[in-house]
Design a protein around this motif. Structure first.
Motif, mmCIF file in Angstrom:
data_model
loop_
_atom_site.group_PDB
_atom_site.id
_atom_site.type_symbol
_atom_site.label_atom_id
_atom_site.label_comp_id
_atom_site.label_asym_id
_atom_site.label_seq_id
_atom_site.Cartn_x
_atom_site.Cartn_y
_atom_site.Cartn_z
ATOM 1 N N LEU A 1 0.922 -1.355 -0.033
ATOM 2 C CA LEU A 1 0.096 -0.020 0.089
ATOM 3 C C LEU A 1 0.914 1.416 0.064
ATOM 4 C CD1 LEU A 1 -2.860 1.069 0.371
ATOM 5 C CD2 LEU A 1 -2.509 1.015 2.661
ATOM 6 N N PRO A 2 1.131 1.702 -1.191
ATOM 7 C CA PRO A 2 2.178 2.962 -1.229
ATOM 8 C C PRO A 2 1.558 4.069 -0.389
ATOM 9 C CG PRO A 2 1.748 2.014 -3.443
ATOM 10 C CD PRO A 2 0.846 1.507 -2.554
ATOM 11 N N ALA A 3 0.208 4.252 -0.093
ATOM 12 C CA ALA A 3 -0.372 5.431 0.621
ATOM 13 C C ALA A 3 0.319 5.502 2.184
ATOM 14 C CB ALA A 3 -1.905 5.168 0.618
ATOM 15 N N VAL A 4 0.973 4.292 2.578
ATOM 16 C CA VAL A 4 1.350 4.441 3.918
ATOM 17 C C VAL A 4 2.649 5.315 3.951
ATOM 18 C CG1 VAL A 4 0.074 2.336 4.807
ATOM 19 C CG2 VAL A 4 2.586 1.920 4.132
ATOM 20 N N ALA A 5 3.358 5.500 2.883
ATOM 21 C CA ALA A 5 4.515 6.534 2.841
ATOM 22 C C ALA A 5 4.119 7.808 3.511
ATOM 23 C CB ALA A 5 5.093 6.316 1.599
ATOM 24 N N LYS A 6 2.942 8.133 3.165
ATOM 25 C CA LYS A 6 2.654 9.800 3.308
ATOM 26 C C LYS A 6 2.517 10.030 4.953
ATOM 27 C CE LYS A 6 -0.340 12.684 0.737
ATOM 28 N NZ LYS A 6 -1.625 12.810 0.005
#
Lengths: 360, 640
Positions: B12-17
C-alpha cells in the motif's frame, strides 16, 4: 547603714560582713539559705549573738553608738536574707509548676492507625463513582462453573482460555474452576433477572471481585488479581452510551481534565468491542515510561453485549441491548500510583500498606 | 506481529505519506495497537498487536488491506503469473473434511539457487533467518507478505500418492524440529504410502524435508479447518507461524494464488521448471450474507448513519454489498471468517469511521435503582472500623500449600484442591485465612516491624459434595510489641484480652472463644462474617429509654480462689441481684502480689445501680450485701 561605723566592730565581723553578699548569692536553695541564716542571725553562736555579747561588755558611753551600729547591721542581714528567701521560695514554686507542665512539643500519643488495602480502596472508590448513575454491587462466587465463566459469555468451546494452561480447575470437580474474570457475574445476574427485565426497565450494576488465572508470579503478573465489571441492559443502548458513561467515570476518578479515547478491540462477549485508553496521568500525554511514549494508557475493555450473551440468559436481543466493561484493578492501581511491582500489593508489608492505604 | 514498514509500503504505497507516529495511531484506531517500533536493517519494524479474531490481518498484505479500506486508497496489484492446471501428477486424496482445498504443483529445480538479498533482508528484519533454500525462504516470505502458509516437500522422497487424513492412533511422525510425535485420531496429517509425513497446518516432516540436494519439490497450499489446527497446536504444544494463521482462519481464496506465487519465485530463484499443477477440493462453504438494518446501525452507532456510506465502507473491506432504503446485505470476503452477525457489520462501519467519531452521552436512567446489599456494606464498614482500630487490610492468595492449610483447617483438603495448580504451595483452596495472615505477620516481624496488626476479609472454602462452599470470613492477626512509641503509652506484648476487646468492639458476641495465642506471641482470631451482627437496616435504631437518675456505684474488694473464673462469679452475683436495678458489674482491678493467702487473688469489683429513682444508702448496702453473700458461696471473701 549610713550610721554604721565599722571601726566600732571587731575585725572578724567586718570580714564576715564583707563576705555576706557573695555568700548570700551562692545560696541556690532554701537549705543553704537556712544554714547561712544560722551563721549570721541564728540564736546560738551566730555573728549576731557574738555582737550582742560584744555590746554587753562594751563601756557604757559607747553602748549607744555601738548598739545602733549593731542593729543596723543585723537588720541589713535580716532583710537581705528575707528577700533571698522570697526569691528562693518563688523559684521552688515555679520549678514545681514546671514539673506538672506537659511539654506540648513532645510527641503526643497517637491512637494506632491502620489502613484499608489500596486495591480495596480503589474498588470502593469505583463503586462510589458509579452510585450516582444508579449502579449497585452484584457479587458471585470465586469457584464457578464453565457455564457461567465461558459458555454464557460466547467463549468458543475450544478457546484457549478454557485450557488447563490458563484456568485453574478443581481436582475433585473437573467441571468447576476458579473464575478467570468477573464476567460470570453478568451471566448470573442476567439469568436471574431475565423474566423481570420488563418490570424493572433493565438493570445496571458493578461486579468487583477477585479472579484467578494461571500466571506465574512476576512484577506484572499474579495468579490472583481483581477486576471491576460493569453492565447496563436497557432498550436502545449503543456505543454512545458506553462512551458517555465511561467518560463520566474517568472524570470522576481522575479529575475534570481526564481525557479518554476508544479503540476497536475484540472480546467474545461483546460486539462491537472496544478498549479504552486514558491520557497518561503521569506525563499528561507527553510520553513517558508508564505510557511507553504513546501518551495513552490502556485502562479497560468494553463493548456492547453480544446478542449470544443475552440469548444464553434467556433475554431477547431484538428488544434488549446493553453494554459491559471490565477494568483490571491492579493495573489501574499500579498506573495511578506508579507502583513498580505488582507483587507489592500481595506482600502485605505494613510499610507499604501504611503508605498506600488509608482509612476510607 | 512484526510489520516491516518498507514491505507494508510495497502493498500500500499510501502508507508512505503519514508520519510514522501518525501511521501507528491509524493502525491502533483500526483495533491493532502498535506495541513498539524498532529500527531494522531496512527501516522501521512495527510490533503490531493483532486481535485473536483477525487471522486475515496476520500479514503485510492483510494489514495493508485494512489500512487501504480505512484510507480509501488502492492496494498494489499482486504480480501474478497463474499456473495452468492439468492432470494430477501424484494422486492427492482429501479423506478428512477438515481439509477441503489442496492446491499443489510439482517443480524440478535448477542446479543453482539463491534467495534475493531484499528477501533475505525482509526475513531478517522480521526475526526469521533465511535458509538459502529457495523453496523454504520463498514459502516463508509468502507467509509474512500474504498470510498464506505453504509447504514444499522433497518430491523424490515421497512414497506413492498423498492423502490428507486423520492420523491412526499411535502413528508417529518426526517433525522438522526433530521431535518424534505420537499422534491420535484427532490429528490431521499429510501422509504418503510410508505413513504420516507432516502435521497439517503445523509443521512438515523430517522424512520429506527439502535440503540443498533436493531436485524436485511438491508444493502444498491448502486450507485447513481452524478449529482442528488450534486443537493440534495446543495438543502438541507446537505453535508455529503456520498454525497461528490456519488456526485463526486462512483465506481459501489465497490457496491457488500462493501456490502460483511460490512457483514463480522458484522459477526465478532456482531456475525451476513446472512439471504440473492441480488442485483438489473446492474449499469451505462460502459465508452466508448478513443483513444490517438502518435501525440497528443507528442504535449501535448512537446516531443515524447513511446506509450508502456504510455500504461503501463494507465494499472497501471486500464485502459484496446490496442495499435498499432500510437495510443492506453484505457477503463477507473469503478472508473474513469473523463476520457473522449484523453487529459485526455495524462494528466494521464504526471501526473504519473511527471510534472517536461516536457521540458520547449518558444512557437514560430508566432501570430501577437498587441499594447496596447489606453484605457488601457490612464488609466495607468492618474494614473501615478495623482500619480505624489500627489494623491493616491485607490481600493474600486464595490458595495455599497443604501444610499451611493443615495448620488451621478443621477438615482435610479433599474437595478443595486444585487439579492443575501453579505449584504444590498453591494447591489447596484455603479453609482459613489464618495461614496467610500469620505468614504475613511473621514476614513483617522479620523485616523489623515492632508491631504487626493485619486483617483480611475474603472467602474461605469448605468442601461439600457439590463443590466448595464459600464463606465470607474475617481474619485478624496481632503480633509484636504494642505501645512504647510515646511517653504516655507503656510498651508490652500484645495481650489476648486486647484482641478480645477489638472483636467485642466489632460486635462479636463471644469474643473470648475466638482469640488464639500462637508461638512467638502471635495472636489470631477468625470469624465468619455471618456471625457478626450486621448493621441495622434502619439508619437509626428504635429508641430505648435511659435513666436520668444518679447512678450508685459501689466497689467490692474480694479475695477469690485463683481458679475461679470471673464469669462464674459474675453470673452468681447477677442471679442474686435479679430484680434489683443492677446496671453493670465489672472487674476494674486485679492484684496477685504479696500479702495474699496461697492460691488466692484479689479482685476489685464495681457494681453500678441505676433506675427510675434515687436509691437510699441502706437499699444499696442491702444489694451489695446480697452480692457478697453470693460471692461467699464461691469461696470468695471480703478483703480485710
Amino acid at each position: 547603714m549610713d550610721a554604721l561605723d565599722l571601726s566600732l566592730l571587731p575585725q572578724e565581723i567586718v570580714v564576715a560582713n564583707e563576705r555576706f553578699p557573695a555568700e548570700l548569692a551562692a545560696c541556690s536553695d532554701l537549705d543553704a539559705l537556712n544554714r547561712l541564716k544560722g551563721v549570721y542571725t541564728g540564736r546560738e553562736g551566730s555573728f549576731a549573738v557574738k555582737l550582742m555579747e560584744k555590746l554587753k561588755s562594751a563601756p557604757k558611753e559607747r553602748k549607744r553608738d555601738l548598739g545602733a551600729a549593731i542593729n543596723s547591721l543585723k537588720s541589713t542581714w535580716e532583710e537581705a536574707l528575707k528577700a533571698k528567701q522570697v526569691d528562693l521560695e518563688g523559684m521552688k514554686k515555679s520549678l514545681e509548676a514546671a514539673k506538672n507542665l506537659w511539654d506540648t512539643t513532645l510527641p503526643p500519643p497517637v491512637p494506632p492507625m491502620g489502613a484499608l488495602h489500596p486495591l480495596d480502596r480503589l474498588m470502593a472508590r469505583l463503586v462510589e463513582v458509579f452510585r450516582p448513575l444508579g449502579y449497585h454491587v452484584e457479587e458471585g462466587p470465586e469457584v464457578e462453573t464453565e457455564e457461567h465463566n465461558f459458555d454464557g459469555l460466547n467463549i468458543p468451546e475450544d478457546h484457549s482460555a478454557r485450557g488447563t494452561a490458563d484456568t485453574f480447575y478443581l481436582a475433585a470437580h473437573p467441571q468447576l474452576l476458579l473464575r478467570t474474570h468477573t464476567s460470570p457475574v453478568q451471566v448470573r445476574v442476567l439469568k436471574r433477572l431475565a423474566t423481570e427485565l420488563e418490570k424493572r426497565n433493565g438493570i445496571r450494576f458493578l461486579a468487583p471481585g477477585r479472579v484467578y488465572r494461571k500466571d506465574e508470579i512476576d512484577p506484572t503478573h499474579s495468579p490472583m488479581f481483581h477486576q471491576v465489571e460493569g453492565m447496563l441492559v436497557g432498550k436502545g443502548i449503543g456505543m454512545h452510551h458506553l462512551k458517555g458513561t465511561l467518560a463520566y467515570a474517568m472524570k470522576a476518578l481522575f479529575g475534570e481534565g481526564a481525557d479518554v479515547r476508544f479503540r476497536p478491540s475484540y472480546f467474545p462477549f461483546v460486539e462491537p468491542g472496544s478498549e479504552m485508553d486514558v491520557r497518561c496521568p503521569l506525563c499528561g500525554g507527553a510520553g513517558c515510561r508508564v505510557c511507553k511514549g504513546s501518551g495513552w494508557v490502556e485502562i479497560l475493555g468494553a463493548g456492547l453485549i453480544h446478542p449470544n450473551v443475552l440469548r444464553f440468559a434467556g433475554i431477547d436481543p431484538d428488544i434488549w441491548s446493553g453494554f459491559a466493561f471490565g477494568m483490571g484493578v491492579e493495573r489501574t492501581a499500579m498506573m495511578v500510583s506508579q507502583t513498580p511491582d505488582l507483587r507489592l500489593f500481595f506482600e502485605n508489608d505494613q510499610r507499604f500498606l501504611k503508605l498506600m492505604g488509608g482509612l476510607d | 506481529m512484526l510489520i516491516s514498514l518498507k514491505a507494508l509500503q510495497l502493498e500500500l504505497p499510501a502508507v508512505a505519506k503519514p508520519a510514522l507516529k501518525d501511521l501507528c495511531e491509524i493502525i491502533a484506531s483500526l483495533g491493532f495497537p502498535v506495541d513498539g517500533v524498532e529500527q531494522g536493517l531496512e527501516g522501521p519494524v512495527l510490533d503490531v498487536d493483532i486481535t485473536a479474531n483477525r487471522g486475515d490481518v496476520m500479514s503485510h498484505r492483510g494489514l495493508a488491506r485494512d489500512l487501504a479500506a480505512k484510507l480509501g486508497q488502492d492496494l498494489s496489484p499482486v504480480e501474478l503469473d497463474p499456473l495452468e492446471e492439468g492432470e494430477a501428477l501424484v494422486s492427492v486424496r482429501l479423506e478428512a473434511d477438515a481439509c477441503s482445498l489442496y492446491a499443489t504443483a510439482v517443480l524440478a529445480l535448477g542446479a543453482v539457487q539463491s534467495t534475493p538479498p531484499e528477501v533475505r533482508a525482509f526475513l531478517t528484519s522480521l526475526g526469521s533467518s533465511p535458509k538459502d533454500l529457495a523453496a523454504v525462504d520463498a514459502s516463508n516470505e509468502l507467509l509474512h507478505r500474504y498470510g498464506q502458509p505453504t509447504h514444499a516437500f522433497d518430491a523424490d522422497k515421497l512414497q506413492g500418492g498423498i492423502v490428507v487424513r486423520w492420523a491412526k492412533v499411535g502413528e508417529k511422525v518426526v517433525t522438522l524440529d526433530g521431535v518424534e510425535r505420537e499422534l491420535g485420531g484427532t490429528d490431521l496429517v499429510i501422509a504418503d504410502d510410508s505413513g504420516a509425513i507432516a502435521l497439517a497446518g503445523l509443521m512438515g516432516g523430517e522424512s520429506t524435508k527439502v535440503t540443498a540436494d533436493t531436485r524436485r519439490v511438491l508444493l502444498e497450499s491448502a486450507w485447513f479447518e481452524p478449529r482442528v489446527v488450534r486443537a493440534m497446536a495446543r495438543r502438541h504444544g507446537l505453535h508455529t507461524d503456520a498454525s497461528h494463521r490456519f488456526g485463526r482462519g486462512a483465506d481459501p481464496g489465497m490457496a491457488r494464488i500462493a501456490r502460483d506465487l511460490l512457483a514463480a519465485r522458484l522459477k526465478r530463484w532456482a531456475w525451476a521448471s513446472v512439471e504440473g499443477a492441480w488442485t483438489e477440493g473446492s474449499g469451505p462453504i462460502p459465508r452466508a450474507a448478513i443483513s444490517l438494518t438502518k435501525e440497528l446501525l443507528q442504535r449501535v452507532a448512537g446516531e443515524p448513519l447513511p446506509l450508502d456510506d456504510a455500504a461503501v465502507k463494507l465494499r472497501n473491506l471486500g464485502c459484496g454489498v446490496e442495499e435498499n432504503q432500510v437495510s443492506l446485505r453484505a457477503v463477507p470476503p473469503t478472508w473474513r471468517h469473523d463476520l457473522a452477525i449484523p453487529e459485526d457489520l455495524a462494528e466494521e462501519v464504526l471501526r473504519l469511521r473511527g471510534y472517536d467519531l461516536i457521540p458520547s452521552s449518558l444512557p437514560p436512567m430508566k432501570s430501577d435503582p437498587e441499594p447496596l446489599s447489606s453484605a457488601y456494606r457490612q464488609r466495607l464498614s468492618l474494614s473501615r472500623r478495623l482500619a480505624a482500630l489500627g489494623f491493616h487490610q491485607t490481600v493474600t492468595l486464595g490458595f495455599i500449600s497443604p501444610e499451611a492449610d493443615a495448620r488451621f483447617a478443621t477438615t482435610p483438603p479433599e474437595g478443595r484442591t486444585i487439579g492443575n495448580p501453579l505449584g504444590y504451595e498453591y494447591s489447596v483452596l484455603r479453609s482459613s485465612l489464618l495461614p496467610s495472615l500469620v505468614h504475613a505477620a511473621e514476614s513483617n516481624l522479620r523485616q523489623g516491624a515492632r508491631e504487626v496488626r493485619l486483617f483480611e476479609i475474603a472467602p474461605t472454602f469448605h468442601a461439600t459434595p457439590d463443590g466448595p462452599e464459600e464463606r465470607s470470613t474475617l481474619g485478624i492477626v496481632w503480633a509484636g510489641e504494642t505501645g512504647g512509641q510515646d511517653p504516655l503509652t507503656p510498651q508490652g506484648p500484645a495481650h489476648p484480652a486486647a484482641l478480645q476487646g477489638v472483636l467485642a468492639a466489632l460486635g462479636s458476641s463471644d469474643a473470648q472463644c475466638e482469640v488464639r495465642s500462637l508461638e512467638g506471641g502471635i495472636l489470631v482470631a477468625e470469624l465468619c462474617i455471618g456471625s457478626i451482627p450486621a448493621e441495622a437496616e434502619r439508619v437509626i435504631p428504635t429508641f430505648q429509654g435511659f435513666s436520668r437518675f444518679p447512678a450508685a456505684e459501689r466497689d467490692l474488694s474480694l479475695v477469690v480462689p485463683l481458679d475461679l473464673p470471673f464469669r462464674r462469679l459474675a453470673e452468681a452475683i447477677q442471679r442474686a441481684l435479679m430484680g434489683t436495678p443492677l446496671q453493670s458489674l465489672t472487674c476494674v482491678d486485679i492484684y496477685r502480689g504479696k500479702g495474699l493467702p496461697e492460691g488466692r487473688q484479689a479482685w476489685l469489683l464495681r457494681l453500678t445501680f441505676q433506675g427510675d429513682r434515687t436509691f437510699t444508702g441502706v437499699e444499696v448496702d442491702g444489694w451489695v450485701g446480697s452480692a457478697l453473700e453470693a460471692a461467699r458461696s464461691l469461696k470468695a471473701e471480703l478483703r480485710g
